[in-house]
Scaffold this motif. Sequence first.
Motif, PDB file in Angstrom:
ATOM      1  N   GLN A   2      -4.667  59.136 -24.106  1.00  0.00           N
ATOM      2  CA  GLN A   2      -3.849  59.722 -25.119  1.00  0.00           C
ATOM      3  C   GLN A   2      -2.912  58.721 -25.673  1.00  0.00           C
ATOM      4  OE1 GLN A   2      -0.838  61.987 -23.246  1.00  0.00           O
ATOM      5  NE2 GLN A   2      -0.046  60.287 -21.824  1.00  0.00           N
ATOM      6  N   TYR A   3      -2.955  57.377 -25.422  1.00  0.00           N
ATOM      7  CA  TYR A   3      -2.239  56.596 -26.078  1.00  0.00           C
ATOM      8  C   TYR A   3      -3.252  55.672 -27.129  1.00  0.00           C
ATOM      9  CZ  TYR A   3       0.835  57.022 -22.157  1.00  0.00           C
ATOM     10  OH  TYR A   3       1.680  57.834 -21.326  1.00  0.00           O
ATOM     11  N   LEU A   4      -4.471  56.154 -27.293  1.00  0.00           N
ATOM     12  CA  LEU A   4      -5.194  55.340 -28.238  1.00  0.00           C
ATOM     13  C   LEU A   4      -5.396  56.349 -29.333  1.00  0.00           C
ATOM     14  CD1 LEU A   4      -7.969  53.668 -26.032  1.00  0.00           C
ATOM     15  CD2 LEU A   4      -5.780  52.515 -27.002  1.00  0.00           C
ATOM     16  N   VAL A   5      -4.744  57.325 -29.666  1.00  0.00           N
ATOM     17  CA  VAL A   5      -4.795  58.246 -30.782  1.00  0.00           C
ATOM     18  C   VAL A   5      -4.060  57.858 -31.695  1.00  0.00           C
ATOM     19  CG1 VAL A   5      -4.538  60.935 -31.413  1.00  0.00           C
ATOM     20  CG2 VAL A   5      -5.145  60.110 -29.385  1.00  0.00           C
ATOM     21  N   PRO A   6      -4.578  57.661 -32.965  1.00  0.00           N
ATOM     22  CA  PRO A   6      -3.696  57.093 -34.136  1.00  0.00           C
ATOM     23  C   PRO A   6      -2.604  58.259 -34.450  1.00  0.00           C
ATOM     24  CG  PRO A   6      -5.827  57.712 -34.983  1.00  0.00           C
ATOM     25  CD  PRO A   6      -6.098  57.644 -33.504  1.00  0.00           C
ATOM     26  N   ARG A   7      -1.415  57.610 -34.809  1.00  0.00           N
ATOM     27  CA  ARG A   7      -0.267  58.258 -35.050  1.00  0.00           C
ATOM     28  C   ARG A   7       0.608  57.705 -36.328  1.00  0.00           C
ATOM     29  NH1 ARG A   7       0.642  59.057 -28.928  1.00  0.00           N
ATOM     30  NH2 ARG A   7      -0.633  61.084 -28.672  1.00  0.00           N
TER      31      ARG A   7
END
Length: 86
Positions: A2-7
Amino acid sequence: SQYLVPRMFWLDEYGSIQRLQYGAHGYASNFALSILDRGYRPNMSREEATDLIKNCFEQLRTRYIINSPNPPRIKCIDADGCQLVE
């Protein structure tokens, strides 16, 4: 993960943070944001997103004074790095 999703986030001068799907800033941002409000969809293809950004610049040339003789430089940042979009 979940921390590698671009935001994308907006952080204002008071420390307030807001998650965004798209953004624009500057004098003519209201024009660009109105186009993005109508045209943005989650899961757009790169070509669709590029066309939407180009539409923003076309509208800015019509509705706002942009005197640059050069076309805008649109860059795509993804897992492969940063590429200039032609």
